[in-house]
Design an enzyme around this catalytic site. Structure first.
Site: not given
Length: 437
Positions: A298, A341, A345
């Site tokens: 994302h 996350h 990340d």
């Protein structure tokens, strides 16, 4: 003894004939004597001694001069009036010699890019004539090369198919949360869980994606932009699939419903792979994946879309650029707030995407690396060399009227709107056309 009218007329006639021949000859071939005659024709004969006699300036030197050369040694002209007057005429002379600068292929020209665009970090301040000479060439020589765009699409498609399959594999081998609890994380341990945050971050991705699509519709060089988007996106997600396959991290929160070995049969794996691929792994479409943590996909999309929006729109869209950066940063915070996350990340995803975007465009804008005699790019970066071999410059942000709307406007209106965005230069002055509104 006074000169006769016939002798005076003959001298004036010879001088005018000599000046005409001087104007027709290429400036680069001028000798020092030609420069002296040029200065005399402009009533600047008081500079002949310093420029021609002492320093031997010829036509080639005039074309390579800058205003600072008049101020610095050995010329060292002190009066501001003299500096500006001389530079004005030298500059006009340079603007008339477009063909001289083409082989130099100087790509550090302004292409109407925003100060928030990544490539702005690589640019330098050039004067208006270099904007004219180079930009005019760029507008004429850049080609769409749709075949290469199709190849980059296939590359991104294969990368997406592979990544979707790896997401199913890593979900099957995700560590059990009871045996392997979430790793310590400074941000997640101190920020409460916000359940709706992840959905909002995905909505931001959709909004930025629509914005980027509108840019592609109205941009004159949409094929080049799309080719770069596919190449960068495919490369980043291919790298992401490798990192999350080789290392399986425990889930970042107990709220995540992740059960290993959930998709065991071939049919279940294929169905799950198809769902992830078609809906691009978005939870707003009901897709829930686990184990794909290193690094955040994302965040990759948020950052890539943000950089494309700011890079390929003009400085007139400054508000959109600010909103794009705001969505990028806010989306990253929302991903962490949803505890989907780890912090590492998100940070790695942002760093890799932004650096890869910047390095890609830095190489693409460097004409020296595209030299025929320099094959380093084709050896170390064969795919990049194939995609960018014929570009070798910053893509100018020129807007156009897309095909459906051209039916409403006349051809003259469409051609006129494109010409306004193109630089112009005449024999008396160097100027840049009005920016596309």
């Amino acid at each position: 003894m006074n000169e006769s009218p016939t002798t005076s007329t003959s001298i004036n006639h010879n001088e005018s004939k000599s000046n005409i021949e001087l104007e027709r000859s290429p400036v680069a071939s001028w000798t020092t004597a030609d420069v002296e005659r040029w200065l005399e024709s402009l009533n600047l004969s008081n500079y002949i001694n310093r420029l021609c006699k002492e320093n031997g300036i010829d036509g080639l030197t005039l074309l390579l001069m800058r205003e600072d050369d008049l101020k610095q040694s050995p010329l060292s002209i002190e009066r501001l009036c003299d500096i500006k007057k001389l530079w004005y005429h030298i500059r006009l002379l340079q603007c008339q010699q477009n063909d001289f600068y083409l082989p130099l292929n100087d790509q550090n020209t302004k292409q109407n890019h925003s100060s928030l665009s990544p490539s702005h970090l690589l640019g330098t301040n050039n004067d208006s004539c270099s904007i004219h000479t180079e930009e005019n060439v760029i507008v004429k020589t850049l080609k769409a090369e749709k075949r290469k765009t199709f190849v980059s699409f296939l590359y991104a498609l294969m990368s997406g198919i592979w990544t979707s399959f790896i997401m199913v594999v890593v979900h099957n081998r995700v560590p059990n949360v009871q045996k392997y609890p979430p790793l310590p994380d400074l941000f997640l341990d101190n920020i409460p869980l916000i359940h709706w945050a992840f959905t909002v971050s995905e909505c931001l991705i959709v909004v930025m994606g629509i914005t980027f699509l509108l840019i592609l519709i109205f941009h004159k060089y949409s094929s080049i932009i799309l080719r770069r988007f596919f190449a960068l996106g495919g490369t980043i997600f291919l790298l992401r699939s490798i990192t999350m396959l080789v290392t399986s991290l425990s889930v970042p929160g107990h709220h995540l419903e992740c059960t290993p070995l959930q998709y065991g049969t071939t049919g279940e794996i294929f169905t799950r792979w198809l769902q992830i691929f078609l809906f691009q792994g978005l939870s707003i479409h009901g897709i829930r994946s686990c184990g794909d943590y290193m690094f955040s996909g994302h965040t990759v999309m948020l950052t890539l879309l943000n950089h494309c929006i700011t890079e390929y729109t003009t400085s007139d869209f400054y508000v959109i650029h600010l909103l794009s950066w705001l969505c990028n940063i806010l989306g990253m915070i929302l991903i962490l707030a949803a505890h989907e996350h780890y912090t590492i990340d998100v940070l790695i995803a942002f760093f890799l995407t932004s650096r890869l975007f910047l390095y890609y465009h830095s190489l693409a804008n460097n004409a020296v690396l595209h030299s025929i005699t320099d094959n380093r790019l084709s050896i170390w970066f064969p795919m990049f060399s194939y995609f960018e071999r014929n570009t070798q410059c910053m893509v100018p942000n020129v807007l156009r009227i897309p095909w459906p709307l051209t039916l409403i406007y006349t051809h003259e209106e469409v051609d006129g709107s494109e010409k306004k965005s193109m630089p112009t230069c005449d024999n008396k002055k160097c100027m840049h056309g009005k920016k596309q509104q």
